[in-house]
Scaffold this active site. Sequence first.
Site: not given
Ligand code: 3H9
Length: 700
Positions: A105, A125
């Site tokens: 976004e 999301e």
């Molecule tokens: C959104 O964006 C809403 C908006 O539209 C509107 C807002 C108004 N936040 O998965 P990993 C942490 S909703 C906080 O093991 P990988 C995760 O907990 C969001 N923390 O790594 C972990 O922490 P820890 C939309 C986050 O390399 C560490 O980062 N976005 C977030 O296998 C490593 O993560 C998503 O849904 C976050 N957003 O994969 C994306 N993301 O080490 C969600 C990760 O302490 N994330 N962490 O356990 C993912 O899909 C994967 O984490 C990603 C990396 C592909 C990025």
Amino acid sequence: MSEVVSLERRGPIAVITVNNPPVNALGQAVREGLQKSFAAAEADAAVQAVVLVCEGNTFIAGADIKEFGKPPMAPSLPEVIEGLEACSKPSVAVIHGTALGGGLEVALGCHYRIARKDSQVGLPEVKLGLLPGAGGTQRLPRVAGVAKALDMIVSGAPIKAAEALQFNIVDELFEGDLREAGIAYAQKLIAEGRGARRTGEQSAALEGVDNAALVAAKHAEVAKRMRGLFSPLRCIAAVEASFSLPLSEGLKRERELFTECLSSPQRAALVYSFFSERQAAKVEGLDPKTPTRAFDKVAVIGGGTMGVGIALSFANAGIPVRILEISSEARDKAMERASGTYAASVKRGSLTQDAMDKRMALVTGVTDYADLADVDLVIEAVFEDMGVKQKVFEQLDAVCKPGAILASNTSSLDLNVIAGFTKRPQDVVGLHFFSPANVMRLLEVVRAEKTSDEVLATALAIGKKLKKVSVVVGVCDGFVGNRMVFQYGRESEFLLEEGATPEQVDGALKDFGMAMGPTAMRDLSGLDIGWSIRKRQRQELPAEYKLPVLLDKLCEAGWLGQKTGKGFFVYEAGNRNPQPNPDLQPLLEAASREQGIERRQLSAEYIIERTIYALINEGAKILEEGIAQRASDIDVIYLNGYGFPAYRGGPMFYAEQIGLDKVLARIQEFHAEHGAWWKPAPLLVKLASEGRTFSDWNGQ
Ligand code: 3H9
């Protein structure tokens, strides 16, 4: 500008860098930093273009999920993005890694986007029970068209950079240094006199495209494939606003729908699931820096459905694997099974012939234990019989090189006993795959008494490499998943004896959100398996643990489930869809009579309580015994191995949503009515009486 967002000048170009490890999530400090940096670039007369780039492994991966459910903190993301879009100087987002959710976004708020060739973009999301709430539902359709936007937003699946280019989501692909690529692109913008190009000023209502029809088709798809989910319909409604309303009103509509999702219990459950899965990878007492062993050469003992499924999981990950069978006929059959599985994927179109050939080239059939002398890892997947396992492990102990990991795929036998068949119990670990092993994501990693830390850490690394969700569990009959599912299966059978039909039991649980009903599930795995366990239990269990008799009646009639075309349900040849079994009723009635039960009508709510609360009660025992490290690990197992609906978080989370006191009260009633199986778990009694939850439990 701030610790997490910095601004530097490179001639007429302002370079804004986000540095918020691990994934550059848009926490409050990042939002504020972005807002201030863009404002500074706007105010600086010498700046002619802006580059937005991120440090670390990825572009912004979205909003900071940890902030959901907490009081909002200014500035909000929509507000920040509006500011970015309004900037009078052209801006370019430089994408690498994954630009997800709020990250994409932000990029759509910038005027141009370039992406490194290996990057991905997406709006995931919906997987968190949300919709893109910072303009994604309004801006993505404006660049990519309504059809693509609906697909991406409703599925939540990311797409590769090349596809993003094809759909105008990015303007150019690049390789090499991020900052330099961004600056070069910005210089080009300046040289060509291209100014701000605001996504929001484009239209999603393109001539010749029937957007209303696209919306109707997506509605039909959601009704079929995403039953019970709260946010997908709202995702569609938000995208609809992108072509039926002006931008400002569309954004307002998106905000309303986002807020509805944000406060839904499904959002809470799905965010919990996201963090639970990541938490499961952390093992108490295991140093994350523990060295791991190589697993470049792998062997699987046993070429049945399970053994072949495991072997294919390795081949899929590019790791050479040998399948050991006892005879050349059995070995050839295993190889046929492997190629047959891939061929079916090729036929379905989910695998190319070339990929199949490459993967099959990694699979070798062998018949001699001597062929395993040099493997790093061997996984036994033979018949569930301790005598058979003993022979296998003694032979492995004799032939495998020192340091090789000897794993068992046992689903119920005592791993400590198995480890004792070798002189190297520290190298023995359980790797419990779920069938079909090449498809199911769950891997129970069973830690035996003497399993070394190095072997455990390697087991987790193996799970990661195979793209599985690994959960470490302790040794007990059935480990976590099967020990709990036994309670669930038994109760579902009792319900049939008390008056329900398989259609009613499965219908109630499917409406609850289970991927499959318990009776159809038993037909799928084969009723004879439960029958042999049942016979053993009748001899072992104290008399007060009464067992159902219905299953015996079906097996005695030769109805073993799908494999005989008849079980609780009937199956037409080549069709796995359960149909009512017209001959079942007399058996149901006979079983009820034998148990002295008068058949009665059972409500869906009652069916759910009897089955799901049985899971919860057993889960509480497992937690107290330390077989699972934490309640969320149990939930991860149920979500990934047993088709429990992710939007309910898992059985333990679900119990907390209901209230442990309420669950306990019901279990006490079942105990009074149905006897010993329902003895409340002491931990449940303790936590309920102290007003605590499973997630509070830390062994005290
Ligand atoms: C959104 O964006 C809403 C908006 O539209 C509107 C807002 C108004 N936040 O998965 P990993 C942490 S909703 C906080 O093991 P990988 C995760 O907990 C969001 N923390 O790594 C972990 O922490 P820890 C939309 C986050 O390399 C560490 O980062 N976005 C977030 O296998 C490593 O993560 C998503 O849904 C976050 N957003 O994969 C994306 N993301 O080490 C969600 C990760 O302490 N994330 N962490 O356990 C993912 O899909 C994967 O984490 C990603 C990396 C592909 C990025």
